[in-house]
Design an enzyme around this catalytic site. Structure first.
Site, PDB file in Angstrom:
ATOM      1  N   VAL A  11       0.832  -1.208   0.000  1.00 16.87           N
ATOM      2  CA  VAL A  11       0.000   0.000   0.000  1.00 16.87           C
ATOM      3  C   VAL A  11       0.867   1.259   0.000  1.00 16.87           C
ATOM      4  O   VAL A  11       0.630   2.204  -0.767  1.00 16.87           O
ATOM      5  CB  VAL A  11      -0.964  -0.017   1.212  1.00 16.87           C
ATOM      6  CG1 VAL A  11      -1.610   1.341   1.427  1.00 16.87           C
ATOM      7  CG2 VAL A  11      -2.040  -1.067   0.986  1.00 16.87           C
ATOM      8  N   GLU A 155      -4.308  -5.755  -5.033  1.00 15.24           N
ATOM      9  CA  GLU A 155      -2.998  -6.125  -5.551  1.00 15.24           C
ATOM     10  C   GLU A 155      -3.160  -6.696  -6.951  1.00 15.24           C
ATOM     11  O   GLU A 155      -4.119  -7.403  -7.236  1.00 15.24           O
ATOM     12  CB  GLU A 155      -2.327  -7.148  -4.628  1.00 15.24           C
ATOM     13  CG  GLU A 155      -1.832  -6.510  -3.347  1.00 15.24           C
ATOM     14  CD  GLU A 155      -1.302  -7.521  -2.345  1.00 15.24           C
ATOM     15  OE1 GLU A 155      -0.892  -8.612  -2.733  1.00 15.24           O
ATOM     16  OE2 GLU A 155      -1.327  -7.178  -1.148  1.00 15.24           O
ATOM     17  N   ASN A 208     -14.770  -4.915   3.078  1.00 14.75           N
ATOM     18  CA  ASN A 208     -14.046  -6.187   2.925  1.00 14.75           C
ATOM     19  C   ASN A 208     -14.889  -7.359   3.425  1.00 14.75           C
ATOM     20  O   ASN A 208     -14.896  -8.432   2.823  1.00 14.75           O
ATOM     21  CB  ASN A 208     -12.706  -6.136   3.672  1.00 14.75           C
ATOM     22  CG  ASN A 208     -11.620  -5.506   2.810  1.00 14.75           C
ATOM     23  OD1 ASN A 208     -11.904  -5.032   1.720  1.00 14.75           O
ATOM     24  ND2 ASN A 208     -10.401  -5.491   3.290  1.00 14.75           N
ATOM     25  N   PHE A 249     -17.339 -10.790  -7.660  1.00 12.58           N
ATOM     26  CA  PHE A 249     -17.114 -11.546  -6.419  1.00 12.58           C
ATOM     27  C   PHE A 249     -18.071 -12.731  -6.262  1.00 12.58           C
ATOM     28  O   PHE A 249     -18.327 -13.198  -5.159  1.00 12.58           O
ATOM     29  CB  PHE A 249     -17.153 -10.619  -5.190  1.00 12.58           C
ATOM     30  CG  PHE A 249     -15.841  -9.908  -5.010  1.00 12.58           C
ATOM     31  CD1 PHE A 249     -14.933 -10.326  -4.057  1.00 12.58           C
ATOM     32  CD2 PHE A 249     -15.494  -8.850  -5.830  1.00 12.58           C
ATOM     33  CE1 PHE A 249     -13.696  -9.706  -3.923  1.00 12.58           C
ATOM     34  CE2 PHE A 249     -14.271  -8.224  -5.707  1.00 12.58           C
ATOM     35  CZ  PHE A 249     -13.361  -8.650  -4.754  1.00 12.58           C
ATOM     36  N   GLY A 257      -8.008 -15.572   0.210  1.00 13.01           N
ATOM     37  CA  GLY A 257      -6.799 -15.579   1.038  1.00 13.01           C
ATOM     38  C   GLY A 257      -6.232 -14.178   1.013  1.00 13.01           C
ATOM     39  O   GLY A 257      -6.975 -13.202   0.916  1.00 13.01           O
ATOM     40  N   CYS A 260      -5.469  -9.384   3.404  1.00 13.77           N
ATOM     41  CA  CYS A 260      -6.540  -8.484   3.862  1.00 13.77           C
ATOM     42  C   CYS A 260      -7.783  -9.207   4.361  1.00 13.77           C
ATOM     43  O   CYS A 260      -8.105  -9.115   5.550  1.00 13.77           O
ATOM     44  CB  CYS A 260      -6.905  -7.520   2.750  1.00 13.77           C
ATOM     45  SG  CYS A 260      -5.592  -6.339   2.428  1.00 13.77           S
ATOM     46  N   LYS A 320      -3.638 -14.596  -5.407  1.00  7.96           N
ATOM     47  CA  LYS A 320      -4.429 -14.295  -6.605  1.00  7.96           C
ATOM     48  C   LYS A 320      -3.463 -13.945  -7.734  1.00  7.96           C
ATOM     49  O   LYS A 320      -2.265 -13.790  -7.482  1.00  7.96           O
ATOM     50  CB  LYS A 320      -5.447 -13.193  -6.347  1.00  7.96           C
ATOM     51  CG  LYS A 320      -4.859 -11.838  -6.016  1.00  7.96           C
ATOM     52  CD  LYS A 320      -6.004 -10.863  -5.951  1.00  7.96           C
ATOM     53  CE  LYS A 320      -5.524  -9.467  -5.621  1.00  7.96           C
ATOM     54  NZ  LYS A 320      -6.595  -8.506  -5.576  1.00  7.96           N
TER      55      LYS A 320
HETATM   56  P1  NAD Z   1       3.128  -4.618   4.011  1.00  7.09           P
HETATM   57  O1  NAD Z   1       3.488  -5.592   5.043  1.00  7.09           O
HETATM   58  O2  NAD Z   1       3.422  -4.906   2.571  1.00  7.09           O
HETATM   59  O3  NAD Z   1       3.816  -3.207   4.333  1.00  7.09           O
HETATM   60  C1  NAD Z   1       3.869  -2.661   5.612  1.00  7.09           C
HETATM   61  C2  NAD Z   1       5.202  -1.936   5.747  1.00  7.09           C
HETATM   62  O4  NAD Z   1       5.204  -1.255   7.000  1.00  7.09           O
HETATM   63  C3  NAD Z   1       6.409  -2.896   5.776  1.00  7.09           C
HETATM   64  O5  NAD Z   1       7.324  -2.495   4.779  1.00  7.09           O
HETATM   65  C4  NAD Z   1       6.983  -2.724   7.177  1.00  7.09           C
HETATM   66  O6  NAD Z   1       8.386  -2.840   7.213  1.00  7.09           O
HETATM   67  C5  NAD Z   1       6.511  -1.327   7.537  1.00  7.09           C
HETATM   68  N1  NAD Z   1       6.455  -1.064   8.970  1.00  7.09           N
HETATM   69  C6  NAD Z   1       5.908  -1.839   9.931  1.00  7.09           C
HETATM   70  N2  NAD Z   1       6.052  -1.240  11.137  1.00  7.09           N
HETATM   71  C7  NAD Z   1       6.673  -0.070  10.903  1.00  7.09           C
HETATM   72  C8  NAD Z   1       7.088   0.997  11.749  1.00  7.09           C
HETATM   73  N3  NAD Z   1       6.874   0.952  13.059  1.00  7.09           N
HETATM   74  N4  NAD Z   1       7.710   2.063  11.194  1.00  7.09           N
HETATM   75  C9  NAD Z   1       7.920   2.115   9.863  1.00  7.09           C
HETATM   76  N5  NAD Z   1       7.551   1.133   9.007  1.00  7.09           N
HETATM   77  C10 NAD Z   1       6.930   0.052   9.538  1.00  7.09           C
HETATM   78  O7  NAD Z   1       1.577  -4.321   4.209  1.00  7.09           O
HETATM   79  P2  NAD Z   1       0.535  -3.779   3.111  1.00  7.09           P
HETATM   80  O8  NAD Z   1       0.001  -4.919   2.335  1.00  7.09           O
HETATM   81  O9  NAD Z   1       1.129  -2.613   2.413  1.00  7.09           O
HETATM   82  O10 NAD Z   1      -0.625  -3.292   4.071  1.00  7.09           O
HETATM   83  C11 NAD Z   1      -0.500  -2.133   4.865  1.00  7.09           C
HETATM   84  C12 NAD Z   1      -1.866  -1.797   5.434  1.00  7.09           C
HETATM   85  O11 NAD Z   1      -2.783  -1.491   4.364  1.00  7.09           O
HETATM   86  C13 NAD Z   1      -2.522  -2.939   6.210  1.00  7.09           C
HETATM   87  O12 NAD Z   1      -3.265  -2.399   7.259  1.00  7.09           O
HETATM   88  C14 NAD Z   1      -3.443  -3.556   5.184  1.00  7.09           C
HETATM   89  O13 NAD Z   1      -4.522  -4.219   5.778  1.00  7.09           O
HETATM   90  C15 NAD Z   1      -3.913  -2.359   4.418  1.00  7.09           C
HETATM   91  N6  NAD Z   1      -4.336  -2.634   3.054  1.00  7.09           N
HETATM   92  C16 NAD Z   1      -3.652  -3.513   2.283  1.00  7.09           C
HETATM   93  C17 NAD Z   1      -4.062  -3.756   0.981  1.00  7.09           C
HETATM   94  C18 NAD Z   1      -3.319  -4.744   0.125  1.00  7.09           C
HETATM   95  O14 NAD Z   1      -3.875  -5.146  -0.905  1.00  7.09           O
HETATM   96  N7  NAD Z   1      -2.106  -5.156   0.470  1.00  7.09           N
HETATM   97  C19 NAD Z   1      -5.178  -3.081   0.449  1.00  7.09           C
HETATM   98  C20 NAD Z   1      -5.842  -2.170   1.251  1.00  7.09           C
HETATM   99  C21 NAD Z   1      -5.427  -1.956   2.557  1.00  7.09           C
END
Ligand code: NAD
Length: 434
Positions: A11, A155, A208, A249, A257, A260, A320
């Site tokens: 994200v 994603e 979601n 959907f 899976g 999220c 996916k």
């Molecule tokens: P991710 O694990 O890919 O990225 C999170 C990043 O945060 C990592 O690089 C990690 O090193 C960093 N991080 C963790 N703690 C930290 C800190 N204290 N200081 C600085 N950096 C820190 O996760 P993501 O998939 O990008 O998801 C992030 C958020 O967005 C989650 O809450 C997720 O539910 C939400 N989200 C994800 C998606 C998706 O499709 N991946 C879509 C919508 C929302």
């Protein structure tokens, strides 16, 4: 505008690159030093179509940079997005330690008015705690606003989803925060829902959960289709043409899976319980999803009987298509279950094999392409519906397989065509053709 994104994962990187593309000056920060040094070297730690090009273009124009200096990123920004992970804890709660840690870091380093935006998916009332944490640790009386701006990107389509969203949700408590965020998103020309912070937080969990409910609904229906000899794809089409329902959907398969849906459902069920509501509907959605993998495994056993020493080819490992993300991918549970029965596994995925951890790798043979996974296998499983699997040379597949058995967990192929091509083809909820 000067923007900092704390958390540079799926994200954070997409958000950062897209805001830079829109002309903002963006700093993507992360406490993972390896990830940041890779990014500085020009290596992109995740696979997301179009992301690499966007990052390169914007770093070249000096609108996007990467740092581990969270304090510096806080100081330089007018808007700070929290995009750290919020994984599930053992008890189903969202782990908010990353959010709390960043909130304290912001409090300590805040040098001027900031809008601090929750981009991560968080349970309702997290905004209240973020605000409280910053007020507690910030000593200099500088004003700030907390806002919620949940992310809805998918994603594999993340850049397009960010640039052309169905809607943008902004939860705010002040006009200043509202104006700042509405202005920031203006170039996207998308509908903007402005609401309070709690409602915005709820919109994300509710969306979601609703999508997961659609998936579990169609998966439950697929089981009925198999029992009576109906075709779930035709049922889904008939339902989906009703505008009140919609076709999206309603694809039966081996269950959802990813990073999220499973964790967000758990978190929503848990926070609801804490608030005094037993969200039984969502518990049923979760149960159907869990048992959908067993339903798939049963189909394999129905055909192969004893799995010990049988060779099973698997196509697709990511949760996916078009992503290398294997977090909570159904493939992992399926592989573990097959290994436990003594099956030999040959697997191929176009993108994410390097991300499979050591434990899962044991007893697993990675293949260079789909055909190698077919060679000498007693059965071929379709686990992720990557486009390249839709266009296989089936005469070749048939020759390579020990027996022409395909069990398709994603209903990728037309059962009639497969039958004509000489395959024993088993789908999910396609009993009409079996
Ligand atoms: P991710 O694990 O890919 O990225 C999170 C990043 O945060 C990592 O690089 C990690 O090193 C960093 N991080 C963790 N703690 C930290 C800190 N204290 N200081 C600085 N950096 C820190 O996760 P993501 O998939 O990008 O998801 C992030 C958020 O967005 C989650 O809450 C997720 O539910 C939400 N989200 C994800 C998606 C998706 O499709 N991946 C879509 C919508 C929302």
């Amino acid at each position: 505008m000067h923007i900092s994104i704390i958390g540079s994962g799926y994200v954070g990187l997409v958000t950062g690159a897209c805001f830079a593309e829109l002309g903002n000056i963006v700093t993507c920060a992360d406490n993972d030093t390896k990830k940041i040094s890779e990014l500085k070297r020009g290596a992109i730690p995740i696979y997301e179509p179009g992301l690499k090009e966007l990052i390169f273009a914007n770093t070249r124009k000096k609108r996007l940079k990467f740092t581990t200096d969270i304090g510096g990123a806080v100081k330089s920004a007018e808007i700070i997005f929290l995009a750290v992970g919020t994984p599930a804890l053992e008890n189903g709660d969202a782990d908010l330690t990353g959010i709390e840690h960043v909130a304290r870091n912001i409090a300590i380093n805040m040098n001027s008015y900031k809008v601090i935006v929750e981009k991560s998916t968080v349970p309702v009332e997290t905004g209240k705690w973020v605000k409280h944490t910053i007020e507690t640790y910030h000593k200099r009386g500088i004003k700030f606003d907390v806002a919620s701006n949940p992310e809805f990107l998918k994603e594999g389509r993340a850049i397009n989803d960010f640039m052309h969203p169905d809607r943008i949700v902004i939860g705010v408590e002040s006009k200043k925060a509202r104006d700042t965020l509405v202005n920031l998103y203006k170039p996207l020309n998308a509908p903007i829902v402005v609401t309070d912070i709690k409602s915005a937080e709820l919109i994300k969990h509710a969306s979601n959960s609703f999508l997961a409910t659609k998936i579990s609904f169609i998966n439950a229906l697929a089981r009925i289709c198999d029992k009576v000899g109906a075709d779930i794809t035709e049922v889904a089409m008939g339902m989906g043409l009703d505008k009140r329902i919609g076709r999206a959907f309603l694809n039966a398969g081996i269950g959802y899976g990813g990073s999220c849906f499973p964790k967000d459902l758990d978190a929503f069920i848990t926070i609801s319980e804490k608030l005094g509501y037993n969200f039984e509907l969502l518990k049923a959605v979760r149960d159907i999803n869990e048992t959908q993998k067993d339903f798939f495994l049963e189909k394999i056993k129905e055909k192969l009987w004893i799995l010990k020493d049988k060779t099973i080819g698997i196509l697709g490992l990511s949760f996916k298509p078009d992503t290398d993300d294997i977090r909570n991918a159904p493939s992992i549970a399926i592989i573990e279950a097959l290994k436990a029965e003594g099956a030999k596994i040959k697997a191929y995925d176009p993108c994410c094999m390097a991300k499979i951890n050591k434990e899962v790798r044991k007893g697993l043979k990675f293949c260079k392409d789909a055909y190698e996974a077919c060679r000498g296998s007693d059965c071929l499983l379709i686990v992720t519906e990557w486009d390249e699997f839709k266009e296989l040379d089936f005469a070749k597949v048939k020759k390579l397989l020990k027996r022409p058995l395909i069990i398709d967990g994603r209903n990728v192929y037309d059962p009639q065509v497969m039958k004509k091509s000489g395959f024993n083809y088993i789908g999910i909820g396609r009993g009409k053709h079996e």
